[in-house]
Structures are given as C-alpha cells and as structure tokens.
Design a protein around this motif. Structure first.
Motif, PDB file in Angstrom:
ATOM      1  N   VAL A  41      38.145 -12.923  27.601  1.00 52.46           N
ATOM      2  CA  VAL A  41      36.893 -13.619  27.300  1.00 52.46           C
ATOM      3  C   VAL A  41      36.029 -12.695  26.447  1.00 52.46           C
ATOM      4  CG1 VAL A  41      34.872 -14.802  28.224  1.00 52.46           C
ATOM      5  CG2 VAL A  41      37.012 -14.791  29.542  1.00 52.46           C
ATOM      6  N   GLU A  42      35.515 -13.212  25.336  1.00 52.98           N
ATOM      7  CA  GLU A  42      34.654 -12.438  24.444  1.00 52.98           C
ATOM      8  C   GLU A  42      33.257 -13.061  24.410  1.00 52.98           C
ATOM      9  OE1 GLU A  42      35.389  -9.674  22.843  1.00 52.98           O
ATOM     10  OE2 GLU A  42      37.536  -9.607  23.320  1.00 52.98           O
ATOM     11  N   LEU A  43      32.246 -12.220  24.354  1.00 50.13           N
ATOM     12  CA  LEU A  43      30.860 -12.672  24.214  1.00 50.13           C
ATOM     13  C   LEU A  43      30.457 -12.564  22.749  1.00 50.13           C
ATOM     14  CD1 LEU A  43      28.024 -13.457  25.212  1.00 50.13           C
ATOM     15  CD2 LEU A  43      27.627 -11.036  25.737  1.00 50.13           C
ATOM     16  N   ILE A  44      30.230 -13.712  22.108  1.00 47.49           N
ATOM     17  CA  ILE A  44      29.769 -13.746  20.712  1.00 47.49           C
ATOM     18  C   ILE A  44      28.641 -14.769  20.620  1.00 47.49           C
ATOM     19  CG2 ILE A  44      30.384 -14.080  18.300  1.00 47.49           C
ATOM     20  CD1 ILE A  44      33.274 -13.526  18.981  1.00 47.49           C
ATOM     21  N   HIS A  45      27.443 -14.301  20.361  1.00 49.60           N
ATOM     22  CA  HIS A  45      26.285 -15.190  20.308  1.00 49.60           C
ATOM     23  C   HIS A  45      26.331 -16.103  19.080  1.00 49.60           C
ATOM     24  CE1 HIS A  45      24.384 -11.948  22.893  1.00 49.60           C
ATOM     25  NE2 HIS A  45      24.203 -13.042  23.600  1.00 49.60           N
ATOM     26  N   HIS A  46      25.663 -17.241  19.200  1.00 45.40           N
ATOM     27  CA  HIS A  46      25.498 -18.129  18.051  1.00 45.40           C
ATOM     28  C   HIS A  46      24.699 -17.422  16.958  1.00 45.40           C
ATOM     29  CE1 HIS A  46      27.262 -21.435  20.094  1.00 45.40           C
ATOM     30  NE2 HIS A  46      26.243 -21.717  20.880  1.00 45.40           N
ATOM     31  N   GLY A  47      24.989 -17.783  15.721  1.00 45.69           N
ATOM     32  CA  GLY A  47      24.202 -17.295  14.600  1.00 45.69           C
ATOM     33  C   GLY A  47      23.191 -18.343  14.156  1.00 45.69           C
TER      34      GLY A  47
END
Length: 422
Positions: free
Chosen positions: A206-212
């Motif tokens: 699982v990776e945490l990547i915020h919305h842009g």
C-alpha cells in the motif's frame, strides 16, 4: 514510451476528477503515455481512448439477455459485455501498467484477476468498497479487517448491488492472496492508508500518494469584493459561507446538518449567507437562514471564483476519504471547518488551516464556524496564507505524477525480472 491505461467507470464526481487530473499531470510530463481503456475516459485529459468490440459470442449473449430478461438480468448482461469489451481493448493494445479507479459499475474481480496475468495493476482507493465486503464506508464497523461476519451497522454505506458482505469479503480475499506480487494499492490520504493497512496488514503493498490540486487554477484572487459582485453576491453584508459537493442527495453529505447549522446561525448572525454548490434535493431546502443555490459548477475557474467569494468553507460530510473540495478551497486560500472523520482530519489542520468540530452535530459545527469568525483580521489572513502554502507544498500535481510514475516503473521492472528468472 511506456503506457499506463486509466480505468474509471464514472466520469463525474470527486474520484473521476482526481483520476482526470492525475492523467493530465502524467501526460504533461511526457515520460509515460496515458490512455483510457474501453471508452471509459474523460476527453478533457486529451488522452487516447482505446476501445474494442467484444467477441461475437458476447454480443449475441447480451442481445438475447436484453430482449428476454428483466432489469436485474439486463444489468448483469451489460456488466458482462462491458468486461468483454475491456478485455478486448487490453488485448488490442497491451499497456505497461493498468491504473484502476472507481469501478463499482461493471468491472468484475474476475476480469481484474485475468488482467493481472498480463499486466501489473495499481488500484487507487477512493472509498472503502474494495477493502470491505462491499461497504463504501464501514461506519463504526471494523469487521472488514477479519471477514465481515457481523451485521452491518446503521452508519455504514452499503453497495446494494453486491452480494452478502461475508461472501463478498471471502471472494475478494481469495483474489487478493493470489495477486500480491502484481497488485499495488494507492491511498490518497493517511486515513485511507491506515484502513488499507488494517485490512491487509503486511500481505499487500500500500502506498500513500496524495491528490494533486492544480494551484494555477485554484488560487487566491486579490479583490474579493469584485469577485462577489461578479457572482451576484455583492449585497451580502454578513459572513459568506460555502458548501460544495457533487450531490447532496446522500445523507452522508450532510445536507440535514447544513439545514440545522443555518437555523442556528440565523439566530446568532442573521446576515450570514450560505452558498451551496452542487445538486441539492428540493425537499431539503432550509427553513431558516439565507442560502444561495448556485447548482453544480463544472468549469474549474468559475468554481475558483466561488471559493474566493467566501469567508469560510463548511464541509458537513459524515464520511470522506480525501475530499477534493477541501483541498481546492485551501488552494484558493479559503479556510474550512469540518468533522474529524475519514480524511477530513488530515485535509483540515485544526487551528492552522481551519477548525474541526468536536463532534458530528450541527451545534458543534456552528461552534467551529463561530470560532473562525471570532478571529481578528490578521489571524484570518494568516490562516488563508497557511492554506495556500500547504497545498503548494504537499498536494502538487507534479509530485503526485512523479510518485505514480516511480511506482509504475518499479512494477514494470519487477515484471521483467520475474520473466527472466521464470
């Protein structure tokens, strides 16, 4: 050039907007080619749509079911045809990676399993449906971490088109166990990341990547009075509040909370105005307070003007994974109040970029509103600046695209290494 194929069953709402913006950010970098599979894409990204006719047998079976079956049979037949067309599109032009977004309306787990044999898949979690036994939001229930064997609580939001939760959970778990090497989850908020980790522990990546957020579109305007005049809000003498959602028809979006909030504020500050953006059910119009119904705003630059016209954004949702409206408002320099639920507690930094209500109630939200309005002008401006600075620092489309590309590259490299060793 490597290709990522984006898949989303819907073309409106927050998940679709996030998907479209990510596709545009990746495309603008020129490293990966972006395509949409089976005509599910949004043409506003400028990405090529890859579609294909399903096999003849699938078409004949669909026509027979459509002619002879009822509504349930027709829906199932349409989903089967949709999956056949998707599989044909993949065979026609094999991408390097497939990136799934919301696929609640047709794409089957069986097809995802078959696609994984050919292509690595990244799957963004816009809600909890894929983590649970089919709840979009599990509410107070934690049974999704161990089988979904309990009765769903009243505060859960169920996918009524799915089967029994425990059966759905078991089927999905069997699929996930076989997909660990080539399926990666992406969470757009720390809260969703924590839910995914609780569900999978260390068994899946699982990776945490915020919305842009496009900060060139959503940005502060220097003359708020001129913006209000242009939007027909120039006569507002009191504080201007704003609430926005794709639709307020679901009880989870908090239309009832906003109604009670305006009734409370009408007694304390009669000149307060609430500007509502989005589809609002006519039967839920507030009996008290001054509201302006602007409808659904699709054009983003116009939406930015509305953010700039307001003093404070009010988010009354009872559940949200990573609400774009809070980030868009912050990019425009608009502080917000919200409930500390889901990803909202991360999108709004209590005391820095807005305030979080102490409980899920209209009275608690009213207290948060009054807490902000009681701030002196310099403190409000400092909060506006903090909103903008945080979006530029943490929610950049370039950072989001780069992190996704790094993830895609890693999956492609792993696939190639496995092919050599196998």
């Amino acid at each position: 050039m490597k290709t990522v194929a984006m898949v989303s069953d819907i073309t409106d709402g927050g998940a679709a907007i996030a998907c479209r913006r990510l596709a545009g950010a990746i495309k603008s970098r020129g490293v990966w080619t972006v395509r949409w599979l089976a005509g599910t894409g949004d043409p506003r990204t400028g990405a090529e749509v890859v579609s294909a006719w399903p096999p003849l047998f699938a078409l004949l079976r669909f026509r027979l079911a459509w002619r002879l079956g009822g509504a349930r049979v027709r829906n199932r037949a349409w989903a089967t045809l949709h999956n056949a067309a998707m599989a044909a599109a993949v065979r026609r032009q094999m991408p390097s990676v497939i990136h799934l977004h919301n696929i609640h309306h047709g794409l089957s787990f069986d097809l995802v399993r078959r696609l994984l044999r050919k292509v690595p898949i990244v799957w963004t979690l816009h809600d909890m449906e894929t983590l649970t036994g089919s709840c979009f939001h599990s509410g107070s229930c934690r049974a999704f971490t161990d089988g979904c064997r309990q009765k769903c609580p009243s505060d859960a939001l169920l996918n009524l088109s799915a089967g029994p939760p425990s059966k759905e959970w078991s089927c999905r778990e069997a699929f996930y166990r076989k997909s660990r090497e080539r399926l990666v989850w992406v969470a757009p908020s720390q809260w969703m990341y924590d839910q995914a980790r609780a569900r999978f522990a260390d068994s899946m990546r699982v990776e945490l990547i915020h919305h842009g957020i496009p900060s060139d579109i959503f940005r502060p305007c220097p003359d708020r009075a001129a913006v209000r005049a242009a939007l027909g809000l120039g006569n507002c003498s009191g504080p201007v509040l704003m609430a926005a959602a794709h639709s307020f028809s679901s009880e989870f979006k908090g239309a009832d909370v906003l109604i009670r909030l305006m009734a409370i504020l009408a007694e304390r500050m009669p000149n307060a105005v609430l500007v509502i953006l989005g589809d609002w059910p006519p039967e839920k119009k507030p009996a008290a307070g001054c509201c302006v119904y602007a409808g659904r705003i699709v054009e983003e630059r116009l939406l930015n003007l509305y953010y700039n016209a307001a003093d404070l954004f009010v988010h009354a949702s009872r559940f949200d994974t990573a609400p774009l409206v809070l980030l868009e408002a912050a990019a425009a320099g608009l502080p917000a109040v919200a409930f500390a639920v889901g990803g909202c507690a991360e999108m709004v930094q209590d005391g820095k970029t807005g305030f979080l209500a102490s409980e899920i109630s209209a009275s608690a939200l009213a207290m948060a509103v009054e807490r902000f309005l009681a701030l002196a002008a310099p403190a409000r401006e400092a909060m506006r600046s903090a909103c903008r600075e945080r979006v530029e620092r943490q929610f950049s489309p370039a950072i989001q695209a780069a992190r996704h590309e790094a993830l895609f590259e890693d999956l492609v490299a792993r696939k190639q290494n496995n092919a050599r060793s196998g």
